[in-house]
Design a protein around this motif. Structure first.
Motif, PDB file in Angstrom:
ATOM      1  N   ALA A 189      16.610  29.211  19.941  1.00  0.00           N
ATOM      2  CA  ALA A 189      18.031  29.063  20.265  1.00  0.00           C
ATOM      3  C   ALA A 189      18.868  30.072  19.489  1.00  0.00           C
ATOM      4  CB  ALA A 189      18.499  27.646  19.985  1.00  0.00           C
ATOM      5  N   LEU A 190      18.571  30.241  18.213  1.00  0.00           N
ATOM      6  CA  LEU A 190      19.319  31.214  17.416  1.00  0.00           C
ATOM      7  C   LEU A 190      19.068  32.632  17.907  1.00  0.00           C
ATOM      8  CD1 LEU A 190      18.833  29.746  13.811  1.00  0.00           C
ATOM      9  CD2 LEU A 190      20.822  29.525  15.328  1.00  0.00           C
ATOM     10  N   ALA A 191      17.820  32.919  18.256  1.00  0.00           N
ATOM     11  CA  ALA A 191      17.507  34.236  18.805  1.00  0.00           C
ATOM     12  C   ALA A 191      18.226  34.451  20.132  1.00  0.00           C
ATOM     13  CB  ALA A 191      15.999  34.378  18.981  1.00  0.00           C
ATOM     14  N   GLY A 275      21.422  38.973  31.522  1.00  0.00           N
ATOM     15  CA  GLY A 275      20.774  37.741  31.094  1.00  0.00           C
ATOM     16  C   GLY A 275      19.282  37.932  30.863  1.00  0.00           C
ATOM     17  N   VAL A 276      18.618  38.675  31.740  1.00  0.00           N
ATOM     18  CA  VAL A 276      17.193  38.964  31.560  1.00  0.00           C
ATOM     19  C   VAL A 276      16.974  39.737  30.260  1.00  0.00           C
ATOM     20  CG1 VAL A 276      15.202  40.199  32.486  1.00  0.00           C
ATOM     21  CG2 VAL A 276      16.684  38.906  34.019  1.00  0.00           C
ATOM     22  N   ASP A 277      17.831  40.725  30.000  1.00  0.00           N
ATOM     23  CA  ASP A 277      17.729  41.478  28.742  1.00  0.00           C
ATOM     24  C   ASP A 277      17.827  40.546  27.541  1.00  0.00           C
ATOM     25  OD1 ASP A 277      17.537  43.870  30.135  1.00  0.00           O
ATOM     26  OD2 ASP A 277      19.653  44.414  29.857  1.00  0.00           O
ATOM     27  N   ALA A 278      18.763  39.601  27.610  1.00  0.00           N
ATOM     28  CA  ALA A 278      18.976  38.688  26.490  1.00  0.00           C
ATOM     29  C   ALA A 278      17.769  37.785  26.271  1.00  0.00           C
ATOM     30  CB  ALA A 278      20.236  37.851  26.726  1.00  0.00           C
ATOM     31  N   VAL A 279      17.238  37.226  27.347  1.00  0.00           N
ATOM     32  CA  VAL A 279      16.097  36.323  27.206  1.00  0.00           C
ATOM     33  C   VAL A 279      14.872  37.084  26.707  1.00  0.00           C
ATOM     34  CG1 VAL A 279      14.509  34.812  28.433  1.00  0.00           C
ATOM     35  CG2 VAL A 279      16.952  34.689  28.915  1.00  0.00           C
ATOM     36  N   GLU A 280      14.655  38.282  27.227  1.00  0.00           N
ATOM     37  CA  GLU A 280      13.519  39.067  26.737  1.00  0.00           C
ATOM     38  C   GLU A 280      13.624  39.309  25.233  1.00  0.00           C
ATOM     39  OE1 GLU A 280      11.362  43.461  27.040  1.00  0.00           O
ATOM     40  OE2 GLU A 280      13.359  43.160  27.898  1.00  0.00           O
ATOM     41  N   ALA A 281      14.799  39.736  24.778  1.00  0.00           N
ATOM     42  CA  ALA A 281      14.986  40.005  23.354  1.00  0.00           C
ATOM     43  C   ALA A 281      14.774  38.740  22.525  1.00  0.00           C
ATOM     44  CB  ALA A 281      16.382  40.575  23.115  1.00  0.00           C
ATOM     45  N   ALA A 282      15.262  37.604  23.027  1.00  0.00           N
ATOM     46  CA  ALA A 282      15.110  36.342  22.306  1.00  0.00           C
ATOM     47  C   ALA A 282      13.633  35.947  22.205  1.00  0.00           C
ATOM     48  CB  ALA A 282      15.901  35.243  22.997  1.00  0.00           C
ATOM     49  N   ARG A 284      11.031  37.900  22.302  1.00  0.00           N
ATOM     50  CA  ARG A 284      10.327  38.820  21.401  1.00  0.00           C
ATOM     51  C   ARG A 284      10.600  38.464  19.938  1.00  0.00           C
ATOM     52  NH1 ARG A 284       7.635  42.667  23.933  1.00  0.00           N
ATOM     53  NH2 ARG A 284       8.255  43.294  26.048  1.00  0.00           N
ATOM     54  N   ARG A 285      11.828  38.121  19.636  1.00  0.00           N
ATOM     55  CA  ARG A 285      12.135  37.715  18.258  1.00  0.00           C
ATOM     56  C   ARG A 285      11.437  36.399  17.914  1.00  0.00           C
ATOM     57  NH1 ARG A 285      18.248  36.667  15.979  1.00  0.00           N
ATOM     58  NH2 ARG A 285      17.725  34.814  14.772  1.00  0.00           N
ATOM     59  N   TRP A 286      11.476  35.445  18.833  1.00  0.00           N
ATOM     60  CA  TRP A 286      10.780  34.169  18.617  1.00  0.00           C
ATOM     61  C   TRP A 286       9.295  34.401  18.383  1.00  0.00           C
ATOM     62  CZ3 TRP A 286       6.981  32.323  22.010  1.00  0.00           C
ATOM     63  CH2 TRP A 286       6.524  31.026  21.740  1.00  0.00           C
ATOM     64  N   ASP A 287       8.700  35.260  19.183  1.00  0.00           N
ATOM     65  CA  ASP A 287       7.288  35.567  19.029  1.00  0.00           C
ATOM     66  C   ASP A 287       7.003  36.177  17.657  1.00  0.00           C
ATOM     67  OD1 ASP A 287       4.483  36.332  20.071  1.00  0.00           O
ATOM     68  OD2 ASP A 287       5.350  38.283  19.543  1.00  0.00           O
ATOM     69  N   ALA A 288       7.835  37.128  17.239  1.00  0.00           N
ATOM     70  CA  ALA A 288       7.613  37.785  15.954  1.00  0.00           C
ATOM     71  C   ALA A 288       7.743  36.823  14.782  1.00  0.00           C
ATOM     72  CB  ALA A 288       8.619  38.930  15.791  1.00  0.00           C
ATOM     73  N   GLU A 289       8.604  35.810  14.947  1.00  0.00           N
ATOM     74  CA  GLU A 289       8.853  34.864  13.861  1.00  0.00           C
ATOM     75  C   GLU A 289       7.987  33.617  13.957  1.00  0.00           C
ATOM     76  OE1 GLU A 289      12.984  34.056  14.259  1.00  0.00           O
ATOM     77  OE2 GLU A 289      13.613  35.973  13.371  1.00  0.00           O
ATOM     78  N   SER A 290       7.208  33.507  15.033  1.00  0.00           N
ATOM     79  CA  SER A 290       6.516  32.262  15.325  1.00  0.00           C
ATOM     80  C   SER A 290       5.331  32.025  14.412  1.00  0.00           C
ATOM     81  CB  SER A 290       6.019  32.273  16.774  1.00  0.00           C
ATOM     82  OG  SER A 290       5.297  31.097  17.053  1.00  0.00           O
TER      83      SER A 290
END
Length: 296
Positions: A189-191, A275-282, A284-290
């Motif tokens: 959500a934060l991402a 919106g697609v750009d935003a979800v993709e970026a989110a 990727r960040r979630w994945d990196a921090e997961s």
């Protein structure tokens, strides 16, 4: 998006004139045009079989191997499309999905060719540049409009449990990424908030959200979120309508879905592309921090 307020929709549809077929031409670059081309191909297709064929053609073009997954549940038969996109088979699964079916009215452009096209767009990007910590698969559910049956069948008939399921339904216009999440302060959500802002959008995140395929996963105790792309000023009224209340003004979503007005004329490809750009970026960040563990 499953809509059980047929009386309300029928009434509010009177406020939306029937739209002559007019496909808006996006002013943004190739990503918006490609997304709109997928929405158009799905919306132009005949019934569920044709819509699945349009999705399969797009997957073939992307070089993504797909498979039909027939099912029978609650006395009805349907067919999901499933595909592996990228990643180590031993990695935790990130599953992206959208329903491909529509009701008998309109073209089903908003509900839900828009969500299906968004999954296709993300699949293209995540195939070209895989995530570091998750494998990615995608699903296109059948019979969502009959009671979330395609996603329910996946869950109950032995589909792989994801580390996270991400759903897309009504991803069509507006200034706001609307996110169903049980944890509005969680990492994704934060991402999503930060990525939305970076793309000139707002984020609305929380548990209150219309019924759609994420529910089949949540009811099984599997983690899931869902995204829509709408006008931020619509959200309160949408939730009021789903709660059986009468909003002071019917939001566009309630005027469009499940009506003859659900046509390509309602779609804003430029907004959806952001919106697609935003979800993709989110993601990727979630994945990196997961720190997610492999799914069971």
């Amino acid at each position: 998006m499953r809509q059980n307020l047929y009386v309300a929709v029928a009434a509010c549809a009177l406020a939306l004139p029937a739209c002559a077929r007019s496909v808006p031409e996006p002013t943004t670059p190739a990503a918006a045009r490609t997304w709109l081309a997928d929405v158009t191909a799905i919306a132009d297709a005949d019934a569920s079989t044709g819509r699945r064929a349009a999705i399969a053609t797009s997957l073939d073009t992307l070089g993504i191997a797909w498979r039909n997954s027939p099912f029978e549940i609650d006395g009805q038969s349907g067919t999901n499309i499933l595909a592996d996109v990228a990643g180590d088979k031993a990695a935790p699964l990130l599953l992206l999905g959208a329903h491909s079916d529509q009701v008998s009215k309109g073209e089903g452009a908003t509900d839900n060719a828009s969500g299906s096209a968004t999954v296709l767009a993300l699949a293209q990007r995540l195939k070209a540049k895989p995530l570091a910590n998750h494998r990615v698969a995608i699903a296109f559910w059948d019979l969502e409009e009959k009671g979330l049956l395609g996603s329910k069948a996946y869950v109950t008939e032995g589909g792989a449990k994801p580390a996270l399921y991400v759903n897309f339904d009504v991803f069509a216009w507006g200034d706001t990424v609307w996110m169903m999440t049980a944890d509005a302060n969680g990492g994704l959500a934060l991402a999503s908030r930060d990525a939305s802002a970076a793309n000139g959008l707002k984020l609305s995140a929380g548990e209150h959200y219309p019924p759609t395929d994420h529910l089949a996963f949540l009811k099984a105790g599997w983690p899931a979120v869902s995204y829509s792309m709408v006008g931020g000023d619509e959200i309160t009224a949408i939730l009021e309508a789903y709660d059986g209340k009468k909003p002071s003004a019917m939001p566009k979503v309630m005027q469009v879905i499940h009506t003859d007005g659900d046509t390509l004329a309602q779609i804003d490809a430029e907004a959806a592309a952001h919106g697609v750009d935003a979800v993709e970026a989110a993601l990727r960040r979630w994945d990196a921090e997961s720190t997610a563990q492999p799914s069971q």
